[in-house]
Enzyme design. Structure first.
Site, PDB file in Angstrom:
ATOM      1  N   CYS A   2      -7.279  -1.911  -4.697  1.00 39.08           N
ATOM      2  CA  CYS A   2      -8.482  -2.764  -4.672  1.00 39.08           C
ATOM      3  C   CYS A   2      -8.543  -3.720  -5.908  1.00 39.08           C
ATOM      4  O   CYS A   2      -7.990  -3.319  -6.976  1.00 39.08           O
ATOM      5  CB  CYS A   2      -9.716  -1.828  -4.828  1.00 39.08           C
ATOM      6  SG  CYS A   2      -9.932  -0.617  -3.623  1.00 39.08           S
ATOM      7  N   TRP A  74      -8.807  -1.832  -0.480  1.00 35.57           N
ATOM      8  CA  TRP A  74      -7.530  -1.131   0.084  1.00 35.57           C
ATOM      9  C   TRP A  74      -8.038   0.356   0.364  1.00 35.57           C
ATOM     10  O   TRP A  74      -8.443   1.113  -0.566  1.00 35.57           O
ATOM     11  CB  TRP A  74      -6.545  -0.815  -1.148  1.00 35.57           C
ATOM     12  CG  TRP A  74      -5.472  -0.493  -0.539  1.00 35.57           C
ATOM     13  CD1 TRP A  74      -4.155  -1.269   0.131  1.00 35.57           C
ATOM     14  CD2 TRP A  74      -4.691   0.783  -0.654  1.00 35.57           C
ATOM     15  NE1 TRP A  74      -3.186  -0.365   0.289  1.00 35.57           N
ATOM     16  CE2 TRP A  74      -3.352   0.845  -0.095  1.00 35.57           C
ATOM     17  CE3 TRP A  74      -5.028   1.886  -1.302  1.00 35.57           C
ATOM     18  CZ2 TRP A  74      -2.625   1.850  -0.030  1.00 35.57           C
ATOM     19  CZ3 TRP A  74      -4.510   2.983  -1.113  1.00 35.57           C
ATOM     20  CH2 TRP A  74      -3.127   3.095  -0.594  1.00 35.57           C
ATOM     21  N   ASN A  98     -13.253   0.016  -8.024  1.00 35.58           N
ATOM     22  CA  ASN A  98     -11.708   0.056  -7.984  1.00 35.58           C
ATOM     23  C   ASN A  98     -11.542   1.529  -8.326  1.00 35.58           C
ATOM     24  O   ASN A  98     -11.952   1.932  -9.414  1.00 35.58           O
ATOM     25  CB  ASN A  98     -11.140  -0.912  -8.712  1.00 35.58           C
ATOM     26  CG  ASN A  98      -9.702  -0.966  -8.481  1.00 35.58           C
ATOM     27  OD1 ASN A  98      -8.944  -0.114  -7.814  1.00 35.58           O
ATOM     28  ND2 ASN A  98      -8.709  -1.693  -9.343  1.00 35.58           N
ATOM     29  N   GLY A  99     -10.804   2.481  -7.659  1.00 36.99           N
ATOM     30  CA  GLY A  99     -10.440   3.841  -8.153  1.00 36.99           C
ATOM     31  C   GLY A  99     -11.087   4.657  -6.994  1.00 36.99           C
ATOM     32  O   GLY A  99     -11.281   4.305  -5.808  1.00 36.99           O
ATOM     33  N   LYS A 489      13.572  -1.065  -0.487  1.00 37.79           N
ATOM     34  CA  LYS A 489      13.197  -2.477  -0.097  1.00 37.79           C
ATOM     35  C   LYS A 489      13.099  -2.902   1.194  1.00 37.79           C
ATOM     36  O   LYS A 489      12.209  -3.313   1.756  1.00 37.79           O
ATOM     37  CB  LYS A 489      14.253  -3.417  -0.872  1.00 37.79           C
ATOM     38  CG  LYS A 489      14.325  -3.588  -2.448  1.00 37.79           C
ATOM     39  CD  LYS A 489      13.145  -4.506  -3.002  1.00 37.79           C
ATOM     40  CE  LYS A 489      12.094  -3.686  -3.304  1.00 37.79           C
ATOM     41  NZ  LYS A 489      12.149  -2.832  -4.468  1.00 37.79           N
ATOM     42  N   GLU A 492       9.983  -0.986   2.964  1.00 39.46           N
ATOM     43  CA  GLU A 492       8.626  -1.433   2.462  1.00 39.46           C
ATOM     44  C   GLU A 492       8.453  -2.842   3.233  1.00 39.46           C
ATOM     45  O   GLU A 492       7.271  -3.066   3.559  1.00 39.46           O
ATOM     46  CB  GLU A 492       8.580  -1.225   1.213  1.00 39.46           C
ATOM     47  CG  GLU A 492       8.980  -2.346   0.071  1.00 39.46           C
ATOM     48  CD  GLU A 492       8.793  -2.130  -1.375  1.00 39.46           C
ATOM     49  OE1 GLU A 492       7.721  -2.018  -1.689  1.00 39.46           O
ATOM     50  OE2 GLU A 492       9.619  -2.470  -2.116  1.00 39.46           O
ATOM     51  N   LYS A 607       0.396  -3.619  -4.769  1.00 41.73           N
ATOM     52  CA  LYS A 607       1.403  -3.878  -5.857  1.00 41.73           C
ATOM     53  C   LYS A 607       1.207  -3.102  -6.884  1.00 41.73           C
ATOM     54  O   LYS A 607       2.049  -2.451  -7.649  1.00 41.73           O
ATOM     55  CB  LYS A 607       0.976  -5.466  -6.508  1.00 41.73           C
ATOM     56  CG  LYS A 607       1.914  -5.901  -7.666  1.00 41.73           C
ATOM     57  CD  LYS A 607       3.306  -5.837  -7.205  1.00 41.73           C
ATOM     58  CE  LYS A 607       4.235  -6.485  -8.428  1.00 41.73           C
ATOM     59  NZ  LYS A 607       5.751  -6.144  -7.772  1.00 41.73           N
TER      60      LYS A 607
HETATM   61  C1  AGP Z   1       8.615  -1.208  -5.042  1.00 48.92           C
HETATM   62  O1  AGP Z   1       9.015  -2.459  -4.525  1.00 48.92           O
HETATM   63  C2  AGP Z   1       7.133  -1.096  -5.146  1.00 48.92           C
HETATM   64  N1  AGP Z   1       6.588  -2.173  -6.095  1.00 48.92           N
HETATM   65  C3  AGP Z   1       6.739   0.435  -6.117  1.00 48.92           C
HETATM   66  O2  AGP Z   1       7.828   1.414  -5.735  1.00 48.92           O
HETATM   67  C4  AGP Z   1       6.839   0.383  -7.535  1.00 48.92           C
HETATM   68  O3  AGP Z   1       7.838   0.130  -8.145  1.00 48.92           O
HETATM   69  C5  AGP Z   1       5.880   1.450  -7.827  1.00 48.92           C
HETATM   70  O4  AGP Z   1       4.492   1.533  -7.129  1.00 48.92           O
HETATM   71  C6  AGP Z   1       5.988   1.675  -9.383  1.00 48.92           C
HETATM   72  O5  AGP Z   1       4.829   0.550  -9.872  1.00 48.92           O
HETATM   73  P1  AGP Z   1       5.183   0.331 -11.299  1.00 48.92           P
HETATM   74  O6  AGP Z   1       6.447  -0.098 -11.890  1.00 48.92           O
HETATM   75  O7  AGP Z   1       3.996  -1.058 -11.766  1.00 48.92           O
HETATM   76  O8  AGP Z   1       4.655   1.517 -12.194  1.00 48.92           O
END
Ligand code: AGP
Length: 612
Positions: A2, A74, A98-99, A489, A492, A607
């Site tokens: 979110c 989300w 958010n949360g 990769k 996902e 992300k």
């Molecule tokens: C992988 O491509 C993802 N973006 C995901 O696995 C990511 O590495 C994970 O959510 C951890 O995120 P961070 O590095 O921001 O802690």
């Protein structure tokens, strides 16, 4: 995950809010909404799907106002729908969140008994009703919010407006990121500074427990009811650059930025053939004292940690353990004195990693166990950096694509720098090996550039994956984590089921999956495991599997029928993982593009995973 944008200005705010939401799209979302206050009226618009749908609706209904909040959702509680999209309203109060409010069921029951009717299945709606209810006793928005916040359990960031006070926005940070964008005669909030870059480059980074009253010309921050000051920080231009440029997707741009990103990351630590004396100098005493390292991370960052375990133990003989944060935080691990707890994270806001860090800090303090914490992180303003004793920045620049690419390679570079630094302090690193690795690190950006030249060849091979349902990735040693990363990769962004394995495990199960329809990707740098890996390749070929081998140019591996080989430039075996992740990133990218998926914002993913 979110995203929140809000603001108060003299000008109409809706376009700023919509642009902000567009900039948060990379976080992943399924619906979006906006609420503004205009001449004492609360006006709301919510849409399922992309922000563009919301933008069209806002334009069609001429939604305008000087005070507003907006949100990309989300789904956690309740499916993606207009009713469940934020902002949620109760009377003349509107809330974005958010949360997760963990005790929302209990609060909901209580509010229902008081006569409040719920129009969504979300946890957020309880906040709107609670504030509305509190305003009946305390007709001041700040005080009402302050009175209900202690009742909320969980992690959350909130933006709240009320028609009766059309000159203020109240924001709360408790466990989910929130920043204030400081303008001239206007002020903003957002869960990510990137959303506000068109309007300001000056930010205040809120801390847990902060409650903010934002007006056009003032920002007041309260902790436990007491007003406090937080510094305003100015972002430099490099951080603010986040456009796709000539590239079709952020992911591709970020893959091609890796030579520069790695160069930046190593240049902060290295002189020509040595570590800079001031590199992590504050940690010298700590590094001398530590007996082991415990790495905690999630996803791609966890894979970087796995590579570091090999490096740390082989290069400087220091015990190193790696664990997924979501497991570590709940298994009540024994805390060993003089451990360096190292969190790795692109965002520095990942809920599980932060929770694991906080749990260790709390338990170590309770038991008076001396420990040290450190972050390797890409966001200098993140919670993780603020909450650890030491940090090392990966200078990758903003990473927008959900799939981590340059964050990963820069994490690896940073981890190698850390290993060298600890080895130097502990005097467990042979000078000649140190020189070799430093030389190889400087050489890395060049090798990355050369490796990227395989893009066309990899694009050609990617067409052979488009119809596949499954795929295996195999590697040994430091390339076992790269096999895991390759599988992550591919799955996902292309939605092809993929598994990464240590090649030595092949006979212990996955070989049963290998048939004519199973592509098997092999990572074959020239190292002491190469002969063993060649045997594994034979095992796959004998069962009819189709091999896609990324092999060192001197590995004596050549293409045959159903065996495709892409030659990778020679590189020091220590740094090969930094290079060999590039072809698997490119392969995944091209397969996803050919399959027509949403490369930068794959379905169901976010992300920055700021909830558990
Ligand atoms: C992988 O491509 C993802 N973006 C995901 O696995 C990511 O590495 C994970 O959510 C951890 O995120 P961070 O590095 O921001 O802690």
């Amino acid at each position: 995950m979110c995203g929140i944008v809000g603001g108060i200005a003299e000008r109409n705010i809706t376009e700023i809010l919509i642009e902000g939401l567009k900039r948060l799209e990379y976080r992943g979302y399924d619906s979006a909404g906006v609420a503004v206050i205009n001449q004492g009226q609360l006006l709301r618009e919510r849409q399922v799907g992309k922000v563009i749908n919301l933008a069209d609706a806002v334009a069609a209904h001429h939604l305008q106002g000087n005070l507003g909040i907006a949100h990309t959702r989300w789904a956690t509680h309740g499916k993606p729908s207009e009713q469940n999209a934020h902002p949620h309203a109760s009377g003349n109060v509107a809330v974005v969140h958010n949360g997760i409010i963990e005790n929302y069921q209990e609060l909901k029951q209580e509010l229902q008994q008081l006569g409040y009717v719920f129009s969504s299945q979300t946890d957020t709606e309880v906040v709107a009703h609670l504030v509305n209810h509190a305003l009946k006793q305390t007709p001041d928005l700040l005080q009402a919010v302050q009175s209900i916040v202690p009742r909320l359990k969980g992690a959350y960031a909130l933006g709240i407006v009320w028609t009766e006070q059309p000159d203020e926005l109240i924001a709360v940070r408790e466990g989910s990121p929130l920043v204030i964008g400081v303008g001239i005669g206007e002020n903003f909030i957002s869960s990510d500074q990137l959303a506000l870059l068109p309007v300001t480059n000056r930010f205040i980074y809120l801390e847990e427990g902060d409650i903010v009253r934002l007006k056009r010309n003032s920002i007041e921050i309260f902790v436990n009811g007491q007003a406090i000051d937080r510094p305003v920080k100015e972002l430099d231009a490099a951080v603010t650059n986040s456009s796709k440029g000539e590239y079709k997707h952020f992911m591709l741009k970020e893959i091609f930025e890796q030579p520069d990103a790695v160069q930046q990351t190593i240049a902060q630590a290295l002189d020509a053939d040595t570590l800079k004396p001031d590199f992590l100098a504050k940690a010298n005493q700590t590094f001398a004292a530590i007996q082991q390292i415990q790495i905690i991370a999630c996803g791609t960052s966890y894979h970087a940690g796995m590579v570091a375990k090999y490096w740390c133990e082989q290069i400087i003989g220091l015990p190193c353990h790696v664990e997924i944060a979501s497991e570590y935080r709940y298994r009540h691990p024994v805390i060993v004195a003089n451990t360096l707890f190292l969190c790795i994270s692109q965002s520095g806001e990942t809920a599980d990693s932060l929770a694991a860090l906080r749990d260790i800090q709390r338990r170590a303090k309770q038991k008076h166990i001396p420990i040290h914490t450190m972050a390797i992180c890409n966001v200098s303003t993140s919670s993780m950096i603020r909450e650890t004793d030491f940090h090392l920045l990966t200078l990758a620049g903003p990473e927008i694509g959900v799939a981590s690419t340059k964050a990963f390679t820069t994490q690896l570079a940073a981890l190698m720098l850390l290993v060298l630094k600890i080895g130097e302090i502990k005097q467990t690193l042979a000078e000649s090996l140190k020189q070799d690795i430093i030389k190889a690190l400087w050489h890395c950006p060049k090798v990355l550039n050369e490796t990227l030249k395989n893009d066309t060849e990899i694009l050609r091979l990617s067409s052979l994956f488009v119809e596949k349902q499954h795929c295996l990735f195999l590697g040994r040693g430091t390339h076992f984590p790269i096999a895991l990363e390759g599988a992550l990769k591919l799955k996902e962004i292309s939605y092809i089921h993929a598994e990464g394995y240590a090649a030595g495990e092949l006979k212990h199960g996955p070989l049963a999956l290998v048939d004519n329809d199973m592509p098997v990707v092999i990572l074959a740098p020239k190292d002491e495991m190469l002969d063993k890996l060649k045997s594994n390749m034979e095992e796959v070929q004998t069962r009819g599997g189709e091999l896609f081998v990324f092999a060192d140019e001197h590995s004596d591996i050549h293409a045959q029928d159903r065996k495709h080989v892409v030659h990778i430039p020679q590189v020091s075996e220590w740094l090969a993982p930094i290079i060999y992740c590039v072809p698997v990133q490119l392969l995944s990218y091209h397969v996803a593009v050919l399959r027509g998926t949403d490369v930068d914002q794959p379905r169901n993913l976010a992300k920055s995973v700021t909830v558990e």
